[in-house]
Motif scaffolding. Structure first.
Motif, mmCIF file in Angstrom:
data_model
loop_
_atom_site.group_PDB
_atom_site.id
_atom_site.type_symbol
_atom_site.label_atom_id
_atom_site.label_comp_id
_atom_site.label_asym_id
_atom_site.label_seq_id
_atom_site.Cartn_x
_atom_site.Cartn_y
_atom_site.Cartn_z
ATOM 1 N N GLY A 136 -11.802 -20.988 20.284
ATOM 2 C CA GLY A 136 -12.458 -22.231 20.676
ATOM 3 C C GLY A 136 -13.953 -22.129 20.871
ATOM 4 N N GLU A 137 -14.518 -23.271 21.204
ATOM 5 C CA GLU A 137 -15.959 -23.418 21.396
ATOM 6 C C GLU A 137 -16.202 -24.132 22.709
ATOM 7 O OE1 GLU A 137 -18.964 -25.993 18.927
ATOM 8 O OE2 GLU A 137 -18.472 -24.176 17.792
ATOM 9 N N GLU A 138 -17.144 -23.624 23.502
ATOM 10 C CA GLU A 138 -17.412 -24.200 24.811
ATOM 11 C C GLU A 138 -18.254 -25.466 24.681
ATOM 12 O OE1 GLU A 138 -19.067 -20.989 27.132
ATOM 13 O OE2 GLU A 138 -17.360 -19.700 26.685
ATOM 14 N N ALA A 139 -18.390 -26.181 25.800
ATOM 15 C CA ALA A 139 -19.088 -27.467 25.802
ATOM 16 C C ALA A 139 -20.536 -27.350 25.328
ATOM 17 C CB ALA A 139 -19.040 -28.074 27.202
ATOM 18 N N ASP A 140 -21.174 -26.208 25.585
ATOM 19 C CA ASP A 140 -22.580 -26.032 25.184
ATOM 20 C C ASP A 140 -22.719 -25.571 23.727
ATOM 21 O OD1 ASP A 140 -21.720 -23.411 25.305
ATOM 22 O OD2 ASP A 140 -23.109 -22.791 26.889
ATOM 23 N N GLY A 141 -21.586 -25.526 23.010
ATOM 24 C CA GLY A 141 -21.633 -25.156 21.597
ATOM 25 C C GLY A 141 -21.438 -23.672 21.333
ATOM 26 N N ARG A 142 -21.468 -22.858 22.396
ATOM 27 C CA ARG A 142 -21.238 -21.426 22.208
ATOM 28 C C ARG A 142 -19.757 -21.161 22.017
ATOM 29 N NH1 ARG A 142 -23.799 -17.139 25.988
ATOM 30 N NH2 ARG A 142 -22.288 -17.984 27.435
ATOM 31 N N ARG A 143 -19.458 -20.135 21.219
ATOM 32 C CA ARG A 143 -18.057 -19.763 21.043
ATOM 33 C C ARG A 143 -17.534 -19.108 22.308
ATOM 34 N NH1 ARG A 143 -18.671 -17.171 14.969
ATOM 35 N NH2 ARG A 143 -17.909 -18.971 13.830
ATOM 36 N N SER A 144 -16.224 -19.207 22.508
ATOM 37 C CA SER A 144 -15.566 -18.592 23.655
ATOM 38 C C SER A 144 -15.804 -17.082 23.664
ATOM 39 C CB SER A 144 -14.062 -18.887 23.586
ATOM 40 O OG SER A 144 -13.327 -18.045 24.436
ATOM 41 N N ILE A 145 -15.741 -16.488 24.851
ATOM 42 C CA ILE A 145 -15.895 -15.033 24.992
ATOM 43 C C ILE A 145 -14.695 -14.296 24.396
ATOM 44 C CG2 ILE A 145 -14.777 -14.798 27.262
ATOM 45 C CD1 ILE A 145 -18.093 -13.084 26.286
ATOM 46 N N PHE A 146 -13.594 -15.030 24.147
ATOM 47 C CA PHE A 146 -12.376 -14.410 23.617
ATOM 48 C C PHE A 146 -12.275 -14.566 22.102
ATOM 49 C CE2 PHE A 146 -10.718 -14.988 28.001
ATOM 50 C CZ PHE A 146 -10.278 -13.699 28.214
ATOM 51 N N ARG A 147 -11.837 -13.472 21.480
ATOM 52 C CA ARG A 147 -11.416 -13.498 20.087
ATOM 53 C C ARG A 147 -9.967 -13.043 20.076
ATOM 54 N NH1 ARG A 147 -16.624 -10.702 17.163
ATOM 55 N NH2 ARG A 147 -16.035 -8.939 18.443
ATOM 56 N N VAL A 148 -9.153 -13.631 19.218
ATOM 57 C CA VAL A 148 -7.702 -13.448 19.307
ATOM 58 C C VAL A 148 -7.083 -13.233 17.936
ATOM 59 C CG1 VAL A 148 -7.538 -14.867 21.397
ATOM 60 C CG2 VAL A 148 -7.274 -15.947 19.166
ATOM 61 N N ARG A 149 -5.856 -12.664 17.955
ATOM 62 C CA ARG A 149 -5.051 -12.563 16.734
ATOM 63 C C ARG A 149 -3.598 -12.322 17.128
ATOM 64 N NH1 ARG A 149 -3.434 -7.424 15.150
ATOM 65 N NH2 ARG A 149 -4.462 -5.678 16.188
ATOM 66 N N PRO A 150 -2.649 -12.737 16.278
ATOM 67 C CA PRO A 150 -1.236 -12.450 16.549
ATOM 68 C C PRO A 150 -0.975 -10.948 16.471
ATOM 69 C CG PRO A 150 -1.469 -14.165 14.881
ATOM 70 C CD PRO A 150 -2.823 -13.551 15.076
ATOM 71 N N LEU A 151 -0.056 -10.483 17.290
ATOM 72 C CA LEU A 151 0.279 -9.057 17.344
ATOM 73 C C LEU A 151 1.771 -8.902 17.567
ATOM 74 C CD1 LEU A 151 -0.826 -5.973 18.012
ATOM 75 C CD2 LEU A 151 -0.295 -6.684 20.332
ATOM 76 N N GLN A 152 2.369 -7.979 16.851
ATOM 77 C CA GLN A 152 3.771 -7.629 17.093
ATOM 78 C C GLN A 152 3.788 -6.424 18.025
ATOM 79 O OE1 GLN A 152 6.030 -7.233 13.485
ATOM 80 N NE2 GLN A 152 7.918 -7.902 14.479
ATOM 81 N N TYR A 153 4.288 -6.628 19.222
ATOM 82 C CA TYR A 153 4.273 -5.609 20.268
ATOM 83 C C TYR A 153 5.159 -4.423 19.886
ATOM 84 C CZ TYR A 153 5.075 -3.563 24.919
ATOM 85 O OH TYR A 153 5.186 -2.702 25.987
ATOM 86 N N LYS A 154 4.670 -3.195 20.136
ATOM 87 C CA LYS A 154 5.416 -1.983 19.762
ATOM 88 C C LYS A 154 5.697 -1.058 20.947
ATOM 89 C CE LYS A 154 5.604 -2.953 15.382
ATOM 90 N NZ LYS A 154 6.895 -3.330 14.776
ATOM 91 N N GLY A 155 5.404 -1.509 22.154
ATOM 92 C CA GLY A 155 5.586 -0.647 23.322
ATOM 93 C C GLY A 155 6.972 -0.748 23.939
ATOM 94 N N GLU A 156 7.086 -0.194 25.142
ATOM 95 C CA GLU A 156 8.344 -0.236 25.877
ATOM 96 C C GLU A 156 8.569 -1.626 26.462
ATOM 97 O OE1 GLU A 156 8.451 2.842 28.787
ATOM 98 O OE2 GLU A 156 8.303 4.460 27.318
ATOM 99 N N THR A 157 9.820 -1.926 26.809
ATOM 100 C CA THR A 157 10.163 -3.234 27.375
ATOM 101 C C THR A 157 9.453 -3.438 28.717
ATOM 102 O OG1 THR A 157 12.320 -3.230 26.292
ATOM 103 C CG2 THR A 157 12.060 -4.680 28.200
#
Length: 195
Positions: A34-55
């Protein structure tokens, strides 16, 4: 006032890191949340991930098991470190990071809600050494049980540590998982909050 050698070295490392970051962004399949109200992009960048760790069982009963889908969250570290250089006090630095994450999470919720794979994603996951105070934001902090993977993540964060050591004192902590279920994310940071 002339810059010290240390300040010059940090600026040089940040310049190099800033030059490499767009390549990393393009190769890692990351998207801005997303993009914040002032036009700057969010501090977060994201992507889908398939978890491979323990339950992992979260406090709301959500079970995260191997091969479950999550939305992996990444702080935009180059931007974060550049902005932290303006703060001298550790308290102010910690408060700034906290506010950036808190401001960014509604955008993460919005992104996840509208993602084409939203129905099968169980929540969000991140890995960070900046885990102090994350429970107040709704995250659950979980140790990385695999020692090899924990070492790998520590090594991968070394460049950030080298640049940020002088401006982010909490970097002596080992990396840990931050997790939040989809339901909790929507409850705390419902996507409607950013409209």
């Amino acid at each position: 006032m002339p810059k010290t050698m240390k300040e010059k070295a940090v600026q040089c490392l940040l310049a190099m890191w800033g030059a490499v970051d767009p390549i990393y962004y393009a190769c890692s399949r990351l998207e801005y949340a997303g993009e914040e109200a002032d036009g700057r992009r969010s501090i977060f960048r994201v992507r889908p991930l398939q978890y491979k760790g323990e339950t992992i069982r979260l406090s709301d009963g959500t079970m995260i098991e191997a091969n479950d889908w999550l939305l992996k969250i990444h702080l935009h570290n180059v931007r974060l470190v550049r902005e932290l250089l303006h703060y001298k006090s550790d308290i102010k630095k910690g408060r700034y990071i906290f506010e950036q994450v808190k401001t960014g999470l509604p955008y993460v919720a919005y992104h996840l809600y509208h993602h084409e794979q939203s129905a099968r994603m169980k929540g969000i996951i991140g890995i960070t050494m900046l885990n102090k105070g994350c429970e107040r934001l709704g995250f659950e902090i979980v140790d990385i049980s695999n020692p090899l993977y924990r070492w790998f993540k520590t090594a991968s964060l070394l460049p950030l540590m080298a640049v940020a050591k002088s401006c982010v004192s909490p970097f002596s902590r080992p990396p840990k998982y931050l997790l939040m279920s989809k339901e909790k994310l929507f409850s705390l940071y419902g996507y409607h909050l950013i409209h």
